[in-house]
Write a protein that holds these residues in place. Structure first.
Motif, PDB file in Angstrom:
ATOM      1  N   TYR A  73       8.234   4.677 -11.138  1.00 52.08           N
ATOM      2  CA  TYR A  73       7.469   5.169  -9.235  1.00 52.08           C
ATOM      3  C   TYR A  73       7.903   4.700  -8.318  1.00 52.08           C
ATOM      4  N   LEU A  74       8.704   3.693  -8.172  1.00 53.61           N
ATOM      5  CA  LEU A  74       8.576   3.649  -6.176  1.00 53.61           C
ATOM      6  C   LEU A  74       9.742   3.612  -5.934  1.00 53.61           C
ATOM      7  N   ASP A  75      10.769   4.152  -6.866  1.00 55.33           N
ATOM      8  CA  ASP A  75      12.346   4.648  -6.352  1.00 55.33           C
ATOM      9  C   ASP A  75      11.758   5.946  -5.661  1.00 55.33           C
ATOM     10  N   GLU A  76      11.002   7.393  -6.341  1.00 57.04           N
ATOM     11  CA  GLU A  76      10.354   8.159  -6.535  1.00 57.04           C
ATOM     12  C   GLU A  76       9.527   8.670  -5.025  1.00 57.04           C
ATOM     13  N   LEU A  77       8.606   7.137  -5.124  1.00 54.88           N
ATOM     14  CA  LEU A  77       7.955   7.732  -3.810  1.00 54.88           C
ATOM     15  C   LEU A  77       9.426   6.797  -2.700  1.00 54.88           C
ATOM     16  N   ILE A  78       9.814   6.407  -3.249  1.00 55.85           N
ATOM     17  CA  ILE A  78      10.227   6.135  -1.347  1.00 55.85           C
ATOM     18  C   ILE A  78      12.641   6.887  -1.325  1.00 55.85           C
ATOM     19  N   LEU A  79      12.222   7.476  -2.378  1.00 56.97           N
ATOM     20  CA  LEU A  79      13.047   9.158  -2.129  1.00 56.97           C
ATOM     21  C   LEU A  79      12.266   9.930  -1.584  1.00 56.97           C
ATOM     22  N   TYR A  80      11.414  10.370  -1.763  1.00 56.72           N
ATOM     23  CA  TYR A  80      10.431  11.153  -1.266  1.00 56.72           C
ATOM     24  C   TYR A  80      10.391  11.441   0.203  1.00 56.72           C
ATOM     25  N   ASP A  81       9.524   9.711   0.616  1.00 56.67           N
ATOM     26  CA  ASP A  81       9.357   9.506   1.998  1.00 56.67           C
ATOM     27  C   ASP A  81      10.394   9.932   2.857  1.00 56.67           C
ATOM     28  N   ASN A  82      11.538   9.107   2.542  1.00 53.93           N
ATOM     29  CA  ASN A  82      13.212   9.397   3.174  1.00 53.93           C
ATOM     30  C   ASN A  82      13.353  10.946   2.663  1.00 53.93           C
ATOM     31  N   MET A  83      13.075  11.805   2.495  1.00 58.62           N
ATOM     32  CA  MET A  83      13.340  13.524   2.772  1.00 58.62           C
ATOM     33  C   MET A  83      12.983  13.864   3.365  1.00 58.62           C
ATOM     34  N   TRP A  84      11.633  13.568   3.775  1.00 57.01           N
ATOM     35  CA  TRP A  84      11.141  13.775   5.225  1.00 57.01           C
ATOM     36  C   TRP A  84      12.018  13.725   6.203  1.00 57.01           C
ATOM     37  N   ASP A  85      13.031  12.047   6.416  1.00 57.88           N
ATOM     38  CA  ASP A  85      13.812  12.244   7.677  1.00 57.88           C
ATOM     39  C   ASP A  85      13.676  12.787   9.438  1.00 57.88           C
ATOM     40  N   ASP A  86      11.766  11.754   8.462  1.00 56.98           N
ATOM     41  CA  ASP A  86      11.106  11.876  10.412  1.00 56.98           C
ATOM     42  C   ASP A  86      10.960  10.747  10.969  1.00 56.98           C
ATOM     43  N   GLY A  87      11.901   9.692  10.381  1.00 52.28           N
ATOM     44  CA  GLY A  87      12.168   8.611  11.481  1.00 52.28           C
ATOM     45  C   GLY A  87      11.209   7.537  11.228  1.00 52.28           C
ATOM     46  N   ASN A  88      10.104   7.539   9.973  1.00 48.63           N
ATOM     47  CA  ASN A  88       9.352   6.794   9.968  1.00 48.63           C
ATOM     48  C   ASN A  88       9.273   5.942   8.431  1.00 48.63           C
ATOM     49  N   SER A  89       9.047   5.789   7.651  1.00 46.24           N
ATOM     50  CA  SER A  89       9.596   5.239   6.984  1.00 46.24           C
ATOM     51  C   SER A  89       7.990   3.935   6.376  1.00 46.24           C
ATOM     52  N   LEU A  90       8.212   4.120   4.919  1.00 43.03           N
ATOM     53  CA  LEU A  90       6.390   3.445   4.435  1.00 43.03           C
ATOM     54  C   LEU A  90       6.836   1.488   4.655  1.00 43.03           C
ATOM     55  N   GLY A  91       5.963   1.193   5.071  1.00 43.21           N
ATOM     56  CA  GLY A  91       4.798  -0.186   5.367  1.00 43.21           C
ATOM     57  C   GLY A  91       5.005  -0.866   3.441  1.00 43.21           C
ATOM     58  N   PRO A  92       5.013  -1.896   3.955  1.00 41.21           N
ATOM     59  CA  PRO A  92       4.465  -2.547   3.023  1.00 41.21           C
ATOM     60  C   PRO A  92       2.872  -2.507   2.296  1.00 41.21           C
ATOM     61  N   LYS A  93       2.472  -2.120   4.002  1.00 47.29           N
ATOM     62  CA  LYS A  93       0.465  -2.070   3.314  1.00 47.29           C
ATOM     63  C   LYS A  93       0.332  -0.627   2.349  1.00 47.29           C
ATOM     64  N   GLU A  94       1.272   0.274   2.471  1.00 54.43           N
ATOM     65  CA  GLU A  94       1.401   1.492   2.122  1.00 54.43           C
ATOM     66  C   GLU A  94       1.143   1.519   0.567  1.00 54.43           C
ATOM     67  N   VAL A  95       2.794   0.477   1.095  1.00 49.12           N
ATOM     68  CA  VAL A  95       3.213  -0.013  -0.818  1.00 49.12           C
ATOM     69  C   VAL A  95       2.550  -0.897  -1.462  1.00 49.12           C
ATOM     70  N   HIS A  96       1.752  -1.771  -0.929  1.00 54.64           N
ATOM     71  CA  HIS A  96       1.067  -1.876  -1.731  1.00 54.64           C
ATOM     72  C   HIS A  96      -0.427  -1.119  -2.090  1.00 54.64           C
ATOM     73  N   SER A  97      -0.866  -0.173  -0.866  1.00 53.84           N
ATOM     74  CA  SER A  97      -2.170   1.001  -1.479  1.00 53.84           C
ATOM     75  C   SER A  97      -1.529   1.269  -2.819  1.00 53.84           C
ATOM     76  N   TYR A  98      -0.031   2.109  -2.749  1.00 55.28           N
ATOM     77  CA  TYR A  98       0.119   2.915  -3.699  1.00 55.28           C
ATOM     78  C   TYR A  98      -0.050   1.999  -5.166  1.00 55.28           C
ATOM     79  N   LEU A  99       0.356   1.097  -4.793  1.00 58.70           N
ATOM     80  CA  LEU A  99       0.603   0.616  -6.002  1.00 58.70           C
ATOM     81  C   LEU A  99      -0.914  -0.094  -6.744  1.00 58.70           C
TER      82      LEU A  99
END
Length: 231
Positions: A73-99
């Protein structure tokens, strides 16, 4: 055609405690490498800590296959986030909330992921350490967290000895002290562990190693001494 969804009613291969602490430069995490098939220590090289994206580190207790599903699940989440290529990336607070949402969602489907999780990370100088303490999504943040038996045996040590300006070396010693207590007291623990750190520079997970032990304590030699009526 009838589709039958197979529910995981009981965990089969499980890992025991994970401990996480904040230290001066980031987050430290420790876990052993045992995988228990019921009460049998069947596997002894199970890695239960993984980097998630650029800023997060995840450790898991409980069912190993469910942990692998979470990583997918997390691999898909990070891949989707990287696809935006907007210079931002998910931090630990966002990943924790997702989990927490994933765990609660699976619980509502009566098909929970049988895990307790520790999620730590550093982003823009901010240290974050949280835990999902049960498979129904109960969660909190703290300066030190633990799962499994570590919640009962390690956290009292952490409450006494942890402080905000802990150096890397002192943090490792504190984690090793906790892991040694768990090795003595938790039947599912093995003397083969890894310690991981995450800072602004990235994630490092140590090679497996063992702790020096001493089994000559009198309580170990004669554990039923003074226990009247015991077998």
């Amino acid at each position: 055609m009838i589709f039958v969804e197979l529910l995981c009613r009981y965990p089969y291969v499980t890992g025991t405690s994970v401990i996480g602490i904040k230290y001066k430069d980031g987050i430290l995490m420790a876990a052993d490498m045992g995988g228990s098939y019921g009460s049998t220590l069947r596997y002894k090289s199970v890695e239960r800590m993984k980097p998630i994206g650029k800023h997060s580190l995840l450790g898991a207790s409980g069912e190993i296959s469910d942990f692998q599903e979470l990583l997918r699940y997390l691999d898909e989440l990070i891949l989707y986030d990287n696809m935006w290529d907007d210079g931002n990336s998910l931090g630990p607070k966002e990943v924790h909330s997702y989990l927490t949402r994933v765990m609660y969602n699976r619980r509502n489907k009566f098909n929970p992921l049988w895990n307790s999780l520790v999620l730590g990370g550093v982003k823009k100088g901010q240290k974050y350490l949280g835990t999902v303490v049960s498979m129904i999504g109960v969660h909190f943040e703290d300066n030190h967290v633990a799962t499994g038996f570590g919640n009962h045996l390690a956290r009292p040590i952490l409450r006494d000895e942890w402080h905000e300006n802990l150096s890397f070396e002192d943090g490792v010693k504190l984690l090793e002290k906790c892991m040694l207590v768990l090795l003595y007291r938790d039947r599912s623990a093995i003397n083969k562990l890894q310690i991981a750190k995450i800072t602004e520079e990235g994630t490092t997970i140590s090679p497996p190693y063992s702790l020096k032990t001493f089994w000559g304590f009198s309580a170990f030699k004669n554990p039923t001494l003074g226990a009247e009526g015991s077998w």
